[in-house]
Design an enzyme around this catalytic site. Structure first.
Site, short mmCIF file in Angstrom:
data_model
loop_
_atom_site.label_atom_id
_atom_site.label_comp_id
_atom_site.label_asym_id
_atom_site.label_seq_id
_atom_site.Cartn_x
_atom_site.Cartn_y
_atom_site.Cartn_z
N HIS A 259 41.57 40.60 39.47
CA HIS A 259 41.43 41.59 40.54
C HIS A 259 42.43 41.24 41.64
O HIS A 259 42.37 40.16 42.22
CB HIS A 259 40.00 41.56 41.06
CG HIS A 259 39.74 42.61 42.09
ND1 HIS A 259 39.70 43.95 41.79
CD2 HIS A 259 39.52 42.53 43.43
CE1 HIS A 259 39.47 44.64 42.89
NE2 HIS A 259 39.35 43.81 43.89
N ASP A 371 35.15 46.55 42.52
CA ASP A 371 34.96 45.94 43.84
C ASP A 371 34.95 46.97 44.96
O ASP A 371 35.52 46.73 46.01
CB ASP A 371 36.10 44.92 44.07
CG ASP A 371 35.94 44.17 45.37
OD1 ASP A 371 34.78 43.93 45.77
OD2 ASP A 371 36.95 43.83 46.00
ZN LIG Z 1 38.82 44.14 45.91
#
Ligand SMILES: [Zn+2]
Length: 1030
Positions: A259, A371
Site C-alpha cells: 500500500h 484503506d
Molecule cells: Zn492509505
C-alpha cells in the site's frame, strides 16, 4: 536413555527462540552465522541536493568523500552516493551481498537502472551481487545509491503523525560486502515457523507441543560450527511441516501487496520514488520466486513510474504479462470513498480502466480500496457500470463502536446493485506472513461455515516497501501444514472466482459501509474540500459548454487532452489522505496549487467555449447579456448584471435548461423582497415565499413558510446559531472527532457589528453583521433573501485561528422525523436522528454532499451548501460542520481566512416535490454571464436539452472518449422513484444508444428519436448514460 528429558514448555520454547535471536547470544547462536566474511566497500562519496532529480543528472555532479557513520540531510533532501567495490576473489562459490543500512529510504542504481530498494524500516538492507561468485563475472563495480532523507512514514516530529521535523539528519550505518550463508537463512526460517506454531497454537493444542519438541530436537541436532549438521535439522522441520491437513481446512490466498499512499506524511513527488523503490524490489523477488503474485492498484502511480522510470515500467509490463504483477482496483487513485461527487467517482474508474487497458491490455475486475474512510452506498452501481463486480477492503475493522458482522458478503447499493465484497479477515493489508496472522485470519472470519477461503495481503505498506524474501519463505513452509490454514499464492482473480463458485450462503449488507472513525475528515482542511467541490463544478461546466460548442460550431475543437489533464489533477487530489485533509502541509500546498490550475485553466476553457457558442466577449460593451445555464432545468435567479457604466446591477432573469437566455430586459419580480428594520436592531425580510426574522446578532428567530403557513424555528430557539466545540481526539488528530466533543458545546454570539441592512429589498434583501469567536477568530456574514427564491442564503467569511476547536452552525427546527436524508453520489440516503442503538449513535457526525433534509409528511427543512461535507441531525436540530483546527499532521491546518455559503430552505411537501435537489445544484453551479454583442437587441432563449421529469438529473454532457462526433449524456434518477420520461434535445442527434460508465455501448439497438425526443426509463437511483452521435 539419552534425550528422555522432562520439558518445561516455557524454557523449551524460549530456548528455540534464543537460538535464532538477533538480540541475544548472537556470538554463539544460529542468527550470528547468517553472514560470513565481510569487507568494506572500496570508496564512498556523495553529493546533496534539495530536489528530486533524475539519475542522469545526479551522476554528473561533483561527489565528495563520505564514510560510514556520517549523517545526511536535512529532511526531504536527497543524498546521492557513488559506491565502488571489489569482491574478494577468495569468495569464489559464495553468495555475496552488498549490505546498506541507513536511515531514510534508498534506491540502488546499477548501470543506470534502478535495481533494489534499500530501506531498513522495510527490512530491506541487502542487495544480492551474486548468488554464486565465479571467476568470470566482474568483481569490481560502481553503483549509485539515491538516499531520500525521509523515513517510510515521513519525518514526524515526536510522533508519526506530527508535523514533519524539517531538520532531521539521516545516518549511514553500514556499507559493506558480505558472504551470505543461504543455508543458515533457510534454517532460521524453519526455526521461526516451528517456534511460532508452538507458541500460537496454544496449550490446548497437541500440535503445538509437537512443534515445540521438534524445534527442541532441531536445536539439539544443530551444530552452528558444523554446517554438515544443517541438512538433518532442515529435514526435521520439513517432516513436521509436511504433515498435511484434512480436506475441510480453510484456505488462505496470499497476495503480495504494497500500500503506497499517493501522498500523506510525504509529498506527491516522493511517492513517485516510493513506487520505484518498492516495485523494483518486487521484481527482484519475482525473478527468484516464480509463484510470487503481487497486487498493485492506482493507475496514477503506474503512470508516474512510466514517465520517470520507463525501463522499470517495461519490466513491470513483462511481469504483468506473466501474471505475477497483477493490476487491481480500476481507479486512477485509491480515492476517498465518501466525498468525491458521483461523476468524480465515475471518472476515477474511467481514467483508471482506460490506463490499465492501454498499458496492460486489460481492465481490472475488482475494486480495491483497503484503506479508505468509509464507502458510499452508490459505489456498487458505479463499480458495476465500470466492469467491476468484486470489492476488497478491510478498513471497517477500524470501527470504534460496532464490529462489522461479515468478511465475505454481498454489498448492495441504494439502487439495488450488488457486488461480491471481501474484507481479508486478518484485518490488515500489510501482513508479514507470520503463523499468528494466518491463524487469526481463520479465527476472525465472521462467515465461518459460509466461506472457506480468504484473502491475505502481505508486504510493508502505507509508506511503501512491500513484501520481503523472508515473508515468501515463511509462506513456502506452511503451504499445507496440519493445524494451520492451507496457504496458496493466488491472484485476486483466482480468489474471487472461488468465492463466486458458491455464493448460496452469503449474506447481504444493504446501504453504506460507514466507518465509525475518522469523521473529522469530512471537515478538516476546508480549502481542499472547497477546491474539490469548485473544481468538480467547473469541469462539469467546461464539458457541457464545450460539448454544445462542438456540435453547434464546426470550428470548435473539444479540449479533450486539456480536460483529461485537469480531471486527472482533480482525481489525484481525491486520494484518501488528501481530500480527507489528513496530510502534511506540503501536500496541502500541492493540492491547492492543482486546484488553482484546474480553476484558472478550466475558466479559460470555459470562456473559449462560451465565446465560440454565443459570440460576444468580455471586451464587448453592449448593454445586453447572455446568461448560460449548464444544469438540466430552467432557473429563475437574481444575478449581478454588468452595466455600461462599469458598475453592476441586480436583475431577476430566467434561463432555460442546458442553454442560454439573451437578456435585454430583466424580469419584474411578482413579489418584491420587503426588508423592515425594527427598533430593537432586528430585521424582518419577506419575499412572498418565506418570511424571516433576525435578531441583532444575525440569528433567525422566526422563519415562516408563507404558503404552508408553517413556522420552522421552535419557540425560544434560534436558527443560524454558531456553536464551538472542544475538539481533542484520542490520537488521529486531523482524522477524528470523538463523540465526547458534543459535551463541550458553546454558542458563539458576541456581536462585533450588529445587524445592518445592505440591500433594502426589491429583487434582493440582505443584511450583514459580524460576531467574535475569540480574540483571533471572527465571523462575518451577509444574509440574502432573493425574489422568487425559496431559501435564505448565508454568505460567510471566517477568520479562523484556533487550536482543537470545531465550529458548526445549528438550525433547530419544528420538524419531527426519525430519519434525516443526506445527498450522496447520484442519490441520497437516510440516517436516524435518534441514538437508539450503538449503530445509530456511532453516526454522531456523518457526511453528505450539497444538501441534507429533515422532513415529516408534507413539510420539511433542508440545509444546502457550496463546499461542506460534515453534518449531524440529532432529533430536530440540523447542524452543518464548518471548520476544525487539528494540529497534526499539518500544524497549520485551516488557520486562514475562509469563505463559504450555506442556505436554509423550509419547504412544503417532500424535498423531492420542493426541488431541494435542484436548488442545491443551483447554489453550486453559478450561471455564467457574458456581455452580448451590441448588435443583439432582442431577448431569446435556446435550450440544448430538457427533461420532462424533475426526478431525472442530466448530470454530465461530455465528448465521448475515442469517438468522432459523439457525446455522452449521463443521467440519474434522483428521487428514488421509477420513472418513464422524455429527454428533449434541439441538437441534431442522429443516434442515441445506452452505454455503460466506460462509454461502451450496452446494446446494438438504438433508441427511437421522435420529434427531437427520446423516451427514457429509470429505476430508483439508476445512473444511465447515452451515447449520442451526430
Ligand atoms: Zn492509505
Amino acid at each position: 536413555m539419552a534425550g528422555f528429558v522432562l520439558k518445561n514448555r516455557r524454557t523449551t520454547l524460549e530456548r528455540a527462540e534464543k537460538f535464532i535471536s538477533a538480540e541475544y547470544f548472537t556470538d554463539i547462536n544460529l542468527r550470528g552465522r547468517l553472514f560470513g566474511a565481510c569487507c568494506p566497500v572500496e570508496s564512498l562519496s556523495y553529493f546533496l541536493t534539495p530536489s528530486r532529480i533524475l539519475y542522469e543528472n545526479a551522476v554528473m555532479q561533483e561527489f565528495i568523500p563520505a564514510k560510514v557513520g556520517d549523517s545526511f540531510g536535512p529532511t526531504w533532501w536527497t543524498s546521492w552516493f557513488r559506491v565502488t567495490l571489489t569482491i574478494p576473489k577468495a569468495w569464489k562459490g559464495e553468495e555475496v551481498h552488498l549490505v546498506w543500512e541507513s536511515d531514510g529510504e534508498a534506491l540502488l542504481w546499477r548501470n543506470g537502472i534502478p535495481v533494489q530498494g534499500l530501506t531498513k524500516e522495510g527490512e530491506k538492507i541487502s542487495y544480492v551481487l551474486t548468488e554464486k561468485l565465479t571467476d568470470e563475472e566482474p568483481h569490481s563495480l560502481e553503483l549509485y545509491v539515491e538516499l531520500a532523507c525521509n523515513g517510510l512514514f515521513g519525518a514526524g516530529q515526536g510522533s508519526m503523525i506530527s508535523a514533519p521535523d524539517p531538520n532531521r539528519n539521516f545516518t549511514l550505518y553500514k556499507a559493506e560486502l558480505v558472504v551470505f550463508n543461504r543455508d543458515v537463512h533457510e534454517l532460521l526460517i524453519d526455526f521461526e515457523v516451528l517456534s511460532d506454531i508452538a507458541k500460537h497454537l496454544g496449550i490446548e493444542n497437541q500440535h503445538s507441543y509437537q512443534a515445540l519438541y521438534t524445534a527442541n530436537k532441531m536445536v539439539n541436532a544443530c551444530d552452528v560450527e558444523d554446517r554438515s549438521t544443517f541438512a538433518e535439522v532442515h529435514r526435521l522441520a520439513s517432516d513436521f511441516l509436511q504433515q498435511e491437513n484434512g480436506k475441510s481446512q480453510h484456505t488462505v490466498h496470499a497476495m503480495g501487496h504494497c500500500h503506497i499512499d499517493t501522498a500523506w506524511l510525504w509529498p506527491y513527488e516522493e511517492t513517485i520514488r516510493k513506487c520505484a523503490r518498492s516495485w523494483v524490489s518486487v521484481l527482484r523477488l519475482m525473478e527468484k520466486n516464480p509463484s510470487f503474485i503481487f497486487t498493485c492498484s492506482q493507475a496514477q502511480q503506474l503512470e508516474w513510474v512510466k514517465s520517470w522510470y520507463p525501463g522499470l515500467f517495461t519490466q513491470i509490463q513483462e511481469f504483468a504479462e506473466k501474471g505475477q504483477f497483477v493490476i487491481v482496483g480500476g481507479t486512477w487513485v485509491e480515492m476517498d470513498g465518501n466525498l468525491p461527487s458521483g461523476e468524480s467517482m465515475v471518472r476515477q474508474f474511467l481514467q483508471g480502466q482506460r490506463f490499465f487497458q492501454q498499458e496492460f491490455g486489460k481492465q481490472c475486475c475488482e475494486f480495491w480500496l483497503p484503506d479508505t474512510f468509509g464507502y458510499s452506498a452508490q459505489l456498487p452501481q458505479i463499480m458495476q457500470g465500470c466492469g467491476i463486480t468484486r470489492f476488497l477492503t478491510q478498513k471497517l475493522s477500524w470501527n470504534l463502536v460496532n464490529e462489522f458482522p461479515h468478511h465475505t458478503f454481498f454489498w448492495e447499493g441504494i439502487d439495488g446493485s450488488r457486488v461480491l465484497t471481501h474484507f481479508p479477515p486478518g484485518n490488515s493489508y500489510e501482513m508479514k506472513c507470520k503463523v499468528e496472522e494466518l491463524l487469526n485470519t481463520v479465527k476472525n472470519n465472521k462467515d465461518k461455515g459460509r466461506v472457506n477461503d480468504s484473502a491475505f495481503l502481505f508486504g510493508f505498506g502505507d509508506g511503501g516497501g512491500g513484501p520481503t524474501q523472508d515473508m515468501l519463505d515463511r509462506l513456502q513452509r506452511v503451504q499445507n501444514t496440519d493445524g494451520l490454514p492451507r496457504v496458496k499464492q493466488s491472484s485476486p482473480e483466482t480468489f474471487f472466482s472461488i468465492l463466486e463458485a458458491d455464493t448460496t450462503m452469503l449474506c447481504t449488507w444493504v446501504g453504506e459501509l460507514f466507518l465509525e472513525l475518522h469523521n473529522g475528515s469530512y471537515t478538516s482542511q476546508a480549502k481542499i474540500k472547497k477546491g474539490n467541490r469548485k473544481c468538480e463544478c467547473i469541469l462539469h461546466s467546461v464539458e457541457v459548454v464545450s460539448s454544445l460548442a462542438s456540435v453547434q460550431k464546426d470550428t470548435f475543437e473539444y479540449p479533450s487532452s486539456q480536460l483529461q489533464h485537469l480531471w486527472r489533477l482533480l482525481l489525484l487530489n481525491q486520494f484518501h489522505d488528501v481530500l480527507p485533509g489528513t496530510c502534511i502541509q506540503p501536500v496541502v500546498e500541492d493540492a491547492v496549487k492543482f486546484y488553482e490550475e484546474i480553476q484558472s485553466n478550466g475558466n479559460e476553457l470555459l470562456k473559449e467555449a462560451i465565446q465560440c457558442l454565443l459570440g460576444g466577449s468580455e471586451q464587448e460593451t453592449g448593454k445586453n447579456i447572455h446568461v448560460l445555464n449548464t444544469l438540466s432545468w430552467e432557473r429563475t435567479e437574481v444575478i449581478s448584471m454588468p452595466r455600461l457604466e462599469g458598475d453592476e446591477v441586480l436583475a431577476l432573469i430566467k434561463v432555460p435548461s442546458v442553454g442560454f437566455a439573451t437578456v435585454t430586459k430583466p424580469l419584474v419580480p411578482p413579489h418584491p423582497v420587503i426588508v423592515n428594520s425594527q427598533g430593537d436592531g432586528s430585521v424582518l425580510m419577506e419575499n412572498g415565499i418565506l418570511k424571516v426574522a433576525f435578531d441583532s446578532s444575525g440569528r433567525i428567530t422566526s422563519l415562516s413558510h408563507l404558503l404552508y403557513k408553517r413556522e420552522t424555528i421552535p419557540d425560544g430557539c434560534c436558527g443560524n446559531q454558531f456553536v464551538l466545540f472542544d475538539d481533542v481526539p484520542l490520537y488521529w488528530d486531523a482524522w477524528d472527532v470523538m463523540d465526547y466533543h458534543l459535551e463541550t458545546r458553546k454558542p458563539v454570539s458576541q456581536v462585533v457589528k450588529s445587524l445592518e441592512v445592505v440591500c433594502p429589498g426589491g429583487v434582493r434583501g440582505s443584511v450583514r453583521y459580524s460576531i467574535r469567536i475569540s480574540d483571533s477568530s471572527k465571523i462575518r456574514q451577509e444574509i440574502i433573501l432573493d425574489a422568487c427564491c425559496p431559501y435564505v442564503k448565508f454568505k460567510t467569511e471566517v477568520e479562523w485561528h484556533e487550536a482543537h476547536k470545531f465550529l458548526k452552525v445549528e438550525f433547530p427546527t419544528t420538524v419531527h422525523s426519525l430519519n434525516a436524508t443526506y445527498e450522496i453520489q447520484f442519490g441520497h440516503l437516510q440516517r436516524p436522528t435518534h441514538r437508539n442503538t450503538s449503530w445509530d449513535w456511532a453516526r454522531f457526525e456523518v457526511w453528505g454532499h450539497k444538501w441534507a433534509d429533515l422532513s415529516e409528511h408534507g413539510f420539511g427543512v433542508a440545509i444546502l451548501n457550496d463546499c461542506k461535507y460534515g453534518y449531524s441531525v440529532h432529533r430536530n436540530i440540523m447542524t452543518l460542520s464548518l471548520l476544525r483546527a487539528p494540529k497534526a499532521p499539518d500544524a497549520t491546518a485551516d488557520m486562514d481566512h475562509h469563505q463559504f455559503t450555506y442556505a436554509i430552505m423550509p419547504h412544503a411537501g417532500s424535498f423531492q416535490e420542493a426541488n431541494v435537489i435542484q436548488f442545491a445544484y443551483n447554489i453550486n453551479y453559478p450561471l455564467h454571464i457574458v456581455p452580448a454583442e451590441p448588435s443583439v437587441s432582442a431577448s431569446s432563449f435556446w435550450s440544448a436539452f430538457s427533461i420532462q421529469s424533475p426526478a431525472v438529473v442530466l448530470e454530465t454532457i461530455k465528448q465521448a472518449e475515442d469517438r468522432q462526433n459523439a457525446l455522452v449524456a449521463r443521467l440519474y434518477e434522483s428521487h428514488g422513484s421509477t420513472v418513464v420520461t422524455w429527454l428533449h434535445t434541439s441538437l441534431p442527434v442522429k443516434q442515441a444508444i445506452w452505454c455503460d460508465l466506460l462509454e461502451q455501448p450496452m446494446t446494438t439497438k438504438p433508441l427511437s428519436i421522435t420529434d427531437f425526443q427520446i423516451q427514457l426509463s429509470f429505476t430508483p437511483f439508476q445512473i444511465r448514460s447515452l451515447l449520442l452521435t451526430f
